[in-house]
Design a protein around this motif. Structure first.
Motif, PDB file in Angstrom:
ATOM      1  N   ARG A  66     -66.930  42.061  -4.517  1.00 26.97           N
ATOM      2  CA  ARG A  66     -66.465  42.185  -5.901  1.00 26.97           C
ATOM      3  C   ARG A  66     -65.956  43.605  -6.180  1.00 26.97           C
ATOM      4  NH1 ARG A  66     -65.279  38.538  -9.491  1.00 26.97           N
ATOM      5  NH2 ARG A  66     -66.699  39.095 -11.184  1.00 26.97           N
ATOM      6  N   ALA A  67     -66.693  44.583  -5.682  1.00 27.52           N
ATOM      7  CA  ALA A  67     -66.279  45.975  -5.879  1.00 27.52           C
ATOM      8  C   ALA A  67     -64.965  46.257  -5.157  1.00 27.52           C
ATOM      9  CB  ALA A  67     -67.379  46.920  -5.375  1.00 27.52           C
ATOM     10  N   ALA A  68     -64.835  45.709  -3.948  1.00 30.25           N
ATOM     11  CA  ALA A  68     -63.594  45.902  -3.193  1.00 30.25           C
ATOM     12  C   ALA A  68     -62.413  45.241  -3.897  1.00 30.25           C
ATOM     13  CB  ALA A  68     -63.745  45.340  -1.782  1.00 30.25           C
ATOM     14  N   GLU A  69     -62.665  44.078  -4.492  1.00 29.59           N
ATOM     15  CA  GLU A  69     -61.610  43.377  -5.224  1.00 29.59           C
ATOM     16  C   GLU A  69     -61.129  44.204  -6.410  1.00 29.59           C
ATOM     17  OE1 GLU A  69     -61.103  39.204  -7.764  1.00 29.59           O
ATOM     18  OE2 GLU A  69     -62.828  39.481  -6.428  1.00 29.59           O
ATOM     19  N   VAL A  70     -62.068  44.792  -7.137  1.00 28.65           N
ATOM     20  CA  VAL A  70     -61.714  45.631  -8.283  1.00 28.65           C
ATOM     21  C   VAL A  70     -60.992  46.888  -7.810  1.00 28.65           C
ATOM     22  CG1 VAL A  70     -62.658  47.038 -10.146  1.00 28.65           C
ATOM     23  CG2 VAL A  70     -63.543  44.737  -9.750  1.00 28.65           C
ATOM     24  N   ALA A  72     -59.167  47.147  -5.174  1.00 27.74           N
ATOM     25  CA  ALA A  72     -57.814  46.748  -4.778  1.00 27.74           C
ATOM     26  C   ALA A  72     -56.922  46.574  -6.009  1.00 27.74           C
ATOM     27  CB  ALA A  72     -57.862  45.453  -3.974  1.00 27.74           C
ATOM     28  N   ASP A  73     -57.474  45.995  -7.077  1.00 27.56           N
ATOM     29  CA  ASP A  73     -56.702  45.829  -8.309  1.00 27.56           C
ATOM     30  C   ASP A  73     -56.319  47.187  -8.889  1.00 27.56           C
ATOM     31  OD1 ASP A  73     -56.854  43.101  -8.106  1.00 27.56           O
ATOM     32  OD2 ASP A  73     -58.550  42.890  -9.484  1.00 27.56           O
ATOM     33  N   ASN A  74     -57.237  48.141  -8.857  1.00 29.85           N
ATOM     34  CA  ASN A  74     -56.937  49.481  -9.359  1.00 29.85           C
ATOM     35  C   ASN A  74     -55.907  50.176  -8.483  1.00 29.85           C
ATOM     36  OD1 ASN A  74     -58.598  49.437 -11.632  1.00 29.85           O
ATOM     37  ND2 ASN A  74     -60.397  50.070 -10.477  1.00 29.85           N
ATOM     38  N   ALA A  75     -55.985  49.936  -7.163  1.00 32.46           N
ATOM     39  CA  ALA A  75     -54.989  50.506  -6.249  1.00 32.46           C
ATOM     40  C   ALA A  75     -53.609  49.926  -6.533  1.00 32.46           C
ATOM     41  CB  ALA A  75     -55.392  50.242  -4.801  1.00 32.46           C
ATOM     42  N   ASP A  76     -53.568  48.627  -6.846  1.00 30.95           N
ATOM     43  CA  ASP A  76     -52.287  48.002  -7.205  1.00 30.95           C
ATOM     44  C   ASP A  76     -51.723  48.621  -8.483  1.00 30.95           C
ATOM     45  OD1 ASP A  76     -52.393  46.349  -5.023  1.00 30.95           O
ATOM     46  OD2 ASP A  76     -53.196  44.627  -6.130  1.00 30.95           O
ATOM     47  N   LEU A  77     -52.597  48.877  -9.457  1.00 30.72           N
ATOM     48  CA  LEU A  77     -52.146  49.517 -10.688  1.00 30.72           C
ATOM     49  C   LEU A  77     -51.561  50.904 -10.406  1.00 30.72           C
ATOM     50  CD1 LEU A  77     -54.992  48.670 -13.253  1.00 30.72           C
ATOM     51  CD2 LEU A  77     -52.611  47.925 -13.367  1.00 30.72           C
ATOM     52  N   GLN A  78     -52.255  51.663  -9.563  1.00 36.68           N
ATOM     53  CA  GLN A  78     -51.789  53.012  -9.242  1.00 36.68           C
ATOM     54  C   GLN A  78     -50.464  52.962  -8.500  1.00 36.68           C
ATOM     55  OE1 GLN A  78     -52.986  55.801 -10.354  1.00 36.68           O
ATOM     56  NE2 GLN A  78     -51.399  56.991  -9.295  1.00 36.68           N
ATOM     57  N   TYR A 267     -66.214  47.097 -12.433  1.00 36.50           N
ATOM     58  CA  TYR A 267     -67.140  46.004 -12.123  1.00 36.50           C
ATOM     59  C   TYR A 267     -68.539  46.395 -12.584  1.00 36.50           C
ATOM     60  CZ  TYR A 267     -69.950  42.659  -9.535  1.00 36.50           C
ATOM     61  OH  TYR A 267     -70.852  41.679  -9.200  1.00 36.50           O
ATOM     62  N   VAL A 268     -69.112  45.591 -13.470  1.00 29.76           N
ATOM     63  CA  VAL A 268     -70.467  45.833 -13.991  1.00 29.76           C
ATOM     64  C   VAL A 268     -71.420  44.953 -13.186  1.00 29.76           C
ATOM     65  CG1 VAL A 268     -71.948  45.825 -16.022  1.00 29.76           C
ATOM     66  CG2 VAL A 268     -69.482  46.272 -16.266  1.00 29.76           C
ATOM     67  N   LYS A 269     -72.217  45.581 -12.306  1.00 34.19           N
ATOM     68  CA  LYS A 269     -73.100  44.829 -11.409  1.00 34.19           C
ATOM     69  C   LYS A 269     -74.156  44.039 -12.176  1.00 34.19           C
ATOM     70  CE  LYS A 269     -72.714  47.886  -7.397  1.00 34.19           C
ATOM     71  NZ  LYS A 269     -73.461  48.733  -6.441  1.00 34.19           N
ATOM     72  N   THR A 270     -74.701  44.681 -13.197  1.00 32.73           N
ATOM     73  CA  THR A 270     -75.820  44.032 -13.902  1.00 32.73           C
ATOM     74  C   THR A 270     -75.404  42.725 -14.565  1.00 32.73           C
ATOM     75  OG1 THR A 270     -75.307  45.388 -15.842  1.00 32.73           O
ATOM     76  CG2 THR A 270     -76.992  46.222 -14.308  1.00 32.73           C
ATOM     77  N   ARG A 271     -74.121  42.630 -14.941  1.00 31.72           N
ATOM     78  CA  ARG A 271     -73.652  41.402 -15.575  1.00 31.72           C
ATOM     79  C   ARG A 271     -72.744  40.593 -14.660  1.00 31.72           C
ATOM     80  NH1 ARG A 271     -72.388  44.992 -19.913  1.00 31.72           N
ATOM     81  NH2 ARG A 271     -70.164  44.506 -19.654  1.00 31.72           N
ATOM     82  N   ASP A 272     -72.511  41.122 -13.479  1.00 27.12           N
ATOM     83  CA  ASP A 272     -71.581  40.474 -12.540  1.00 27.12           C
ATOM     84  C   ASP A 272     -70.289  40.133 -13.262  1.00 27.12           C
ATOM     85  OD1 ASP A 272     -70.508  39.380 -10.266  1.00 27.12           O
ATOM     86  OD2 ASP A 272     -71.446  37.420 -10.548  1.00 27.12           O
ATOM     87  N   GLU A 273     -69.681  41.181 -13.852  1.00 29.62           N
ATOM     88  CA  GLU A 273     -68.521  40.974 -14.710  1.00 29.62           C
ATOM     89  C   GLU A 273     -67.507  42.093 -14.495  1.00 29.62           C
ATOM     90  OE1 GLU A 273     -68.947  39.686 -19.012  1.00 29.62           O
ATOM     91  OE2 GLU A 273     -68.448  41.807 -19.260  1.00 29.62           O
ATOM     92  N   VAL A 274     -66.217  41.731 -14.499  1.00 27.81           N
ATOM     93  CA  VAL A 274     -65.142  42.708 -14.388  1.00 27.81           C
ATOM     94  C   VAL A 274     -64.596  42.984 -15.782  1.00 27.81           C
ATOM     95  CG1 VAL A 274     -62.865  43.204 -13.446  1.00 27.81           C
ATOM     96  CG2 VAL A 274     -64.530  41.966 -12.066  1.00 27.81           C
ATOM     97  N   THR A 275     -64.602  44.243 -16.176  1.00 23.81           N
ATOM     98  CA  THR A 275     -64.056  44.632 -17.473  1.00 23.81           C
ATOM     99  C   THR A 275     -62.784  45.439 -17.258  1.00 23.81           C
ATOM    100  OG1 THR A 275     -65.351  46.679 -17.543  1.00 23.81           O
ATOM    101  CG2 THR A 275     -66.358  44.691 -18.484  1.00 23.81           C
ATOM    102  N   SER A 276     -61.909  45.416 -18.245  1.00 21.77           N
ATOM    103  CA  SER A 276     -60.641  46.142 -18.162  1.00 21.77           C
ATOM    104  C   SER A 276     -60.496  47.048 -19.371  1.00 21.77           C
ATOM    105  CB  SER A 276     -59.458  45.168 -18.104  1.00 21.77           C
ATOM    106  OG  SER A 276     -59.550  44.342 -16.962  1.00 21.77           O
ATOM    107  N   LYS A 277     -59.935  48.230 -19.121  1.00 24.47           N
ATOM    108  CA  LYS A 277     -59.678  49.180 -20.195  1.00 24.47           C
ATOM    109  C   LYS A 277     -58.186  49.189 -20.469  1.00 24.47           C
ATOM    110  CE  LYS A 277     -60.428  53.995 -21.566  1.00 24.47           C
ATOM    111  NZ  LYS A 277     -60.942  55.322 -21.119  1.00 24.47           N
ATOM    112  N   ALA A 278     -57.828  49.034 -21.732  1.00 19.29           N
ATOM    113  CA  ALA A 278     -56.418  48.938 -22.102  1.00 19.29           C
ATOM    114  C   ALA A 278     -55.755  50.317 -22.082  1.00 19.29           C
ATOM    115  CB  ALA A 278     -56.270  48.307 -23.477  1.00 19.29           C
ATOM    116  N   ARG A 279     -54.493  50.330 -21.669  1.00 18.34           N
ATOM    117  CA  ARG A 279     -53.693  51.554 -21.729  1.00 18.34           C
ATOM    118  C   ARG A 279     -53.297  51.797 -23.189  1.00 18.34           C
ATOM    119  NH1 ARG A 279     -51.722  53.734 -17.321  1.00 18.34           N
ATOM    120  NH2 ARG A 279     -52.028  51.759 -16.223  1.00 18.34           N
TER     121      ARG A 279
END
Length: 535
Positions: A66-70, A72-78, A267-279
């Motif tokens: 899950r962390a790697a997936e997030v 990778a998504d951040n790397a795609d954004l960059q 990625y929030v481990k305690t909730r097993d949830e991916v959150t996004s911050k808006a630009r």
């Protein structure tokens, strides 16, 4: 009695031994049971430990995935941001010129290969048929039999030779047929390439002569070769005005959505949830403005750099967005950036080091103040006013000879034509005086509030390029008359010095193709400008 006691004692000892043996066996059984129980308990504990380990390992691997997936998504954004930031620099190391000779497809055709038919069958070998010569007594008594065998062998050999010759003739006929087909295909390919090379030669000749169709096709290929991100529309329209050596481009810009709305993912481990911050909206606007300005400079650069024949002195560029108005749901094409740049201006720039927005401001470009809201700007030149395809449509509807040639009009007729045109366009025109240089001066009044006012109009019935001095004179007249705007319209064209002088001033320069468009659009007059039809 003593024997009995001894016998009893013996029995007692035997019994005691049996009892001890039984007790020992019982203790041994108990120990085995205990050992088995302990082994079972140990196995159960080991299984529990293994299960717990497996669960921990599974959970660890899941969290890592899950962390790697997030990540990778951040790397795609960059990577996307770097791609947008490098739109201009990406083209600077590329030579945008297209060598038309390299478009000629070289002649490549495989050599003739008949396959198995290309190998001749070996000749018939007499040794396969020749009988063995007699030896010993056979030489004396077996000659007759040998001669019979020899005659039979010779007959079989001749038959085999005849069959071999027939097969060889058939093979050669097959090979000849295959070669004829091969040669036909090769000649067809040569003819196809010859036609392609001839077409490219005609294109190159038209390009050297400044034929508008060939020029437009060349620069269209230049812009088509420019590699942008996949979601960029990369649609455009091009027109060429040979009188002023001006390219007019209407280029479709990407919409606001090309800028990622997400700043990053977490990625929030305690909730097993991916959150996004808006630009932030501010950053999205700044990045989108950067995209608009970079694409504009990139297009200007590609057009000027690819032009080694000196066909273009001026580029007029309108960057538009093909989108839907969220207020009405109707399709709109607002112009977000517009600029007219001369070659001399542009070649003095060091695009490696410029700030795109500041550079466009230096070039007197007009950029939307709110591009994210699709706030339009007024184009320096409407594309439809110069599109040569409009003239092509007129040629279909009416014979050229039936359309008036503006260059054949008398000064009075030309004066009336210009007055009529701008009256039809909604201006209240007042003639001032005819000029000695073949032009006509008018003072017109635009009745619109705020945007209206006094307008000075000068028209030049010229065959040659209008000199920059005429533009300076118009500007002086605008100042002397206290007018809000000056319009110079000609039957010919303008040079880069004229556009450079007019840049940033309340002046509008309309060339011959603009005049034809305005006459057809507003006065219903289908005209032409033909310097060859003046005899």
């Amino acid at each position: 009695m003593a024997r009995r006691r001894g016998f009893i004692a013996q029995i007692q000892r035997a019994h005691a031994q049996q009892v001890r043996a039984a007790e020992q066996a019982e203790r041994a059984y108990y120990r085995r049971q205990q050992a088995m129980r302990r082994a079972a308990e140990q196995a159960a504990k080991a299984a529990q430990r293994a299960s717990a380990y497996d669960e921990r390992e599974r959970k660890r691997l899941y969290l890592e995935a899950r962390a790697a997936e997030v990540a990778a998504d951040n790397a795609d954004l960059q990577a996307r941001l770097e791609e947008l930031d490098g739109l201009l620099s990406a083209t600077l190391a590329i030579d945008d010129h297209i060598d038309l000779e390299r478009l000629k497809e070289p002649f490549r055709f495989p050599p003739f290969e008949p396959g198995p038919h290309g190998v001749a069958e070996p000749p018939v070998d007499w040794r396969r048929f020749e009988p063995a010569a007699p030896t010993g007594l056979g030489k004396m008594f077996g000659q007759s039999k040998y001669q019979q065998q020899l005659a039979t062998a010779q007959s079989q050999f001749q038959l085999a030779q005849s069959q071999h010759a027939a097969r060889e003739a058939d093979r050669q006929r097959r090979v000849a047929g295959m070669y004829a087909q091969y040669e036909q295909a090769r000649q067809a390919k040569q003819a196809e390439l010859a036609a392609q090379h001839a077409e490219i030669d005609r294109w190159a000749a038209g390009l050297r002569a400044g034929n508008p169709e060939d020029v437009v096709e060349y620069f269209g290929l230049v812009l088509s070769n420019s590699v942008y991100p996949d979601d960029f529309p990369q649609n455009f329209r091009i027109a060429y005005v040979p009188e002023s050596r001006q390219i007019v481009v209407e280029y479709e810009l990407p919409a606001l959505g090309v800028v990622p709305a997400v700043l990053d993912h977490r990625y929030v481990k305690t909730r097993d949830e991916v959150t996004s911050k808006a630009r932030t909206a501010k950053e999205i606007k700044e990045r989108y403005t950067s995209v608009v300005t970079q694409v504009t400079l990139r297009t200007l650069h590609e057009l000027f750099e690819s032009d080694r024949a000196g066909l273009v002195e001026t580029v007029a560029y309108n960057g538009v967005v093909d989108t839907t108005d969220p207020r009405t749901g109707q399709s709109i094409r607002p112009c977000l950036v517009t600029v007219r740049a001369t070659r001399e201006q542009f070649e003095a720039l060091n695009l490696d080091k410029v700030d795109p927005a500041a550079c466009l401001q230096y070039l007197s470009a007009t950029v939307s103040k709110r591009p994210e809201e699709l706030a339009p700007v007024r184009p320096v030149l409407e594309f439809d006013m110069v599109d040569k395809r409009f003239v092509d449509e007129v040629d279909v509807l009416a014979d050229l000879d039936e359309r008036p040639n503006l260059l054949r009009l008398t000064p009075t007729e030309f004066e009336s034509l210009i007055q009529n045109l701008f009256t039809k366009m909604g201006l209240d025109t007042k003639q001032t005086r005819p000029s000695r240089d073949g032009g006509v001066d008018c003072v017109a009044f635009d009745q619109r509030p705020i945007f209206g006012g006094k307008v000075v109009i000068q028209a030049k019935r010229y065959r040659n390029t209008v000199d920059v001095s005429a533009v300076r004179d118009l500007f002086g007249t605008v100042q002397n008359e206290g007018a809000s705007k000056g319009i110079l319209v000609t039957t010919s064209g303008y040079g880069p010095a004229s556009y450079e002088f007019a840049s940033g001033k309340p002046l509008e320069l309309l060339d011959g193709s603009n005049l034809l468009h305005l006459l057809a659009e507003h006065a219903g007059i289908k005209a032409r400008i033909d310097p060859n039809d003046l005899d």
